[in-house]
Design a protein around this motif. Structure first.
Motif, mmCIF file in Angstrom:
data_model
loop_
_atom_site.group_PDB
_atom_site.id
_atom_site.type_symbol
_atom_site.label_atom_id
_atom_site.label_comp_id
_atom_site.label_asym_id
_atom_site.label_seq_id
_atom_site.Cartn_x
_atom_site.Cartn_y
_atom_site.Cartn_z
ATOM 1 N N ARG A 1 28.860 -35.080 -7.493
ATOM 2 C CA ARG A 1 28.391 -34.101 -8.504
ATOM 3 C C ARG A 1 28.649 -32.670 -8.030
ATOM 4 O O ARG A 1 29.114 -31.828 -8.795
ATOM 5 C CB ARG A 1 26.901 -34.308 -8.801
ATOM 6 C CG ARG A 1 26.587 -35.593 -9.545
ATOM 7 C CD ARG A 1 25.158 -35.627 -10.042
ATOM 8 N NE ARG A 1 24.164 -35.470 -8.992
ATOM 9 C CZ ARG A 1 23.576 -36.475 -8.345
ATOM 10 N NH1 ARG A 1 23.893 -37.729 -8.625
ATOM 11 N NH2 ARG A 1 22.664 -36.242 -7.422
ATOM 12 N N LYS A 2 28.380 -32.416 -6.752
ATOM 13 C CA LYS A 2 28.574 -31.073 -6.190
ATOM 14 C C LYS A 2 30.053 -30.691 -6.205
ATOM 15 O O LYS A 2 30.409 -29.582 -6.612
ATOM 16 C CB LYS A 2 28.017 -31.024 -4.769
ATOM 17 C CG LYS A 2 28.100 -29.659 -4.122
ATOM 18 C CD LYS A 2 27.492 -29.679 -2.731
ATOM 19 C CE LYS A 2 27.655 -28.332 -2.055
ATOM 20 N NZ LYS A 2 27.232 -28.376 -0.649
ATOM 21 N N ARG A 3 30.913 -31.629 -5.760
ATOM 22 C CA ARG A 3 32.354 -31.350 -5.760
ATOM 23 C C ARG A 3 32.868 -31.086 -7.172
ATOM 24 O O ARG A 3 33.679 -30.187 -7.385
ATOM 25 C CB ARG A 3 33.129 -32.526 -5.157
ATOM 26 C CG ARG A 3 33.071 -32.582 -3.660
ATOM 27 C CD ARG A 3 33.783 -33.837 -3.167
ATOM 28 N NE ARG A 3 34.114 -33.687 -1.779
ATOM 29 C CZ ARG A 3 35.296 -33.978 -1.248
ATOM 30 N NH1 ARG A 3 36.263 -34.453 -1.992
ATOM 31 N NH2 ARG A 3 35.514 -33.808 0.028
ATOM 32 N N THR A 4 32.387 -31.885 -8.118
ATOM 33 C CA THR A 4 32.819 -31.724 -9.513
ATOM 34 C C THR A 4 32.416 -30.354 -10.033
ATOM 35 O O THR A 4 33.220 -29.641 -10.640
ATOM 36 C CB THR A 4 32.217 -32.844 -10.389
ATOM 37 O OG1 THR A 4 32.593 -34.111 -9.848
ATOM 38 C CG2 THR A 4 32.717 -32.759 -11.814
ATOM 39 N N LYS A 5 31.173 -29.982 -9.771
ATOM 40 C CA LYS A 5 30.667 -28.678 -10.217
ATOM 41 C C LYS A 5 31.472 -27.532 -9.622
ATOM 42 O O LYS A 5 31.728 -26.525 -10.282
ATOM 43 C CB LYS A 5 29.187 -28.547 -9.827
ATOM 44 C CG LYS A 5 28.525 -27.297 -10.338
ATOM 45 C CD LYS A 5 27.064 -27.257 -9.965
ATOM 46 C CE LYS A 5 26.431 -25.992 -10.482
ATOM 47 N NZ LYS A 5 25.019 -25.896 -10.133
ATOM 48 N N ILE B 1 37.815 -35.088 -6.524
ATOM 49 C CA ILE B 1 37.015 -36.307 -6.346
ATOM 50 C C ILE B 1 37.925 -37.537 -6.348
ATOM 51 O O ILE B 1 37.456 -38.668 -6.405
ATOM 52 C CB ILE B 1 35.891 -36.432 -7.409
ATOM 53 C CG1 ILE B 1 36.447 -36.336 -8.825
ATOM 54 C CG2 ILE B 1 34.813 -35.387 -7.158
ATOM 55 C CD1 ILE B 1 35.410 -36.612 -9.935
ATOM 56 N N ASN B 2 39.235 -37.285 -6.267
ATOM 57 C CA ASN B 2 40.193 -38.388 -6.218
ATOM 58 C C ASN B 2 39.893 -39.301 -5.036
ATOM 59 O O ASN B 2 39.520 -38.839 -3.958
ATOM 60 C CB ASN B 2 41.628 -37.868 -6.088
ATOM 61 C CG ASN B 2 42.125 -37.264 -7.381
ATOM 62 O OD1 ASN B 2 41.526 -37.450 -8.445
ATOM 63 N ND2 ASN B 2 43.223 -36.524 -7.298
ATOM 64 N N GLY C 1 29.288 -30.481 -14.783
ATOM 65 C CA GLY C 1 29.838 -29.136 -14.744
ATOM 66 C C GLY C 1 31.325 -29.082 -14.533
ATOM 67 O O GLY C 1 31.882 -28.066 -14.140
ATOM 68 N N SER C 2 32.010 -30.231 -14.814
ATOM 69 C CA SER C 2 33.482 -30.259 -14.625
ATOM 70 C C SER C 2 34.166 -29.446 -15.698
ATOM 71 O O SER C 2 33.633 -29.215 -16.768
ATOM 72 C CB SER C 2 33.977 -31.702 -14.650
ATOM 73 O OG SER C 2 33.714 -32.322 -15.881
#
Length: 190
Positions: free
Chosen positions: A161-165, A170-171, A189-190
């Motif tokens: 979730r943090k990386r996406t935001k 996220i691969n 939040g992508s």
């Protein structure tokens, strides 16, 4: 017909490769008939800040397990409101399917927390607990736990979730179907 069913509970917000690896390892090591992924409503041991709807979590799980005939989704906890205690859930599942033998899969962090579980002594009479290793936790308990060693994969839903935001990759952390769903629906939040 008696079936050996593994239950893997969690928020699955989102489901990632760590969840799938645990399910696969336990499935094969214990020669189970099926693994049921059980998204929870409100886990009693922590506050769940909802990041997505139940519908989104179910759809991501469907995409994550797609193509594996031995993996399914058990929605019993989503059908109830309020806090979900494993004892109540398993009692309901066993009333629905008294012929099944259940193996409840937990991480080593939860193994250490078992003495605090709601009606844990009664629960121990109903099901078998399977403990999987996690970094910095021991798989030791005064309760009978079936220990299963799984490859250490330090992936968490909160990290994803943090990386996406933050717009980071996220691969390879989740199945591509789940990644696409997250992007298409602008989750986290992508």
């Amino acid at each position: 017909m008696r079936k050996k069913i593994g239950i893997l509970g969690g928020t699955f917000d989102p489901p990632h490769l760590g969840h799938l690896i645990i399910a696969n390892e336990v499935f094969h090591r214990l020669e189970l008939d099926e693994i049921q992924f059980m998204p929870n409503q409100e886990p009693p041991h922590k506050e769940r800040e909802s990041h997505t709807s139940n519908r989104d979590r179910i759809r991501m799980l469907e995409l994550a397990i797609q193509g594996n005939p031995f993996f399914s989704i058990e929605k019993i906890e989503l059908e109830r409101k309020g806090r979900s205690f494993t004892y109540d859930t398993m009692k309901m599942l066993m009333e629905r399917n008294p012929e099944n033998e259940y193996y409840f899969i937990i991480g080593a962090d939860m193994v250490e927390y078992l003495p605090n579980w709601h009606q844990v002594d009664e629960l121990m009479k109903m099901i078998k607990f399977v403990g999987v290793n996690r970094p910095n936790y021991e798989l030791e308990s005064s309760y009978p736990i079936i220990p299963i060693e799984v490859p250490f994969i330090e992936i968490s839903s909160s990290m994803i979730r943090k990386r996406t935001k933050n717009g980071e990759t996220i691969n390879y952390l989740l199945p591509y179907g789940v990644i696409n769903y997250i992007e298409e629906n602008q989750l986290y939040g992508s």
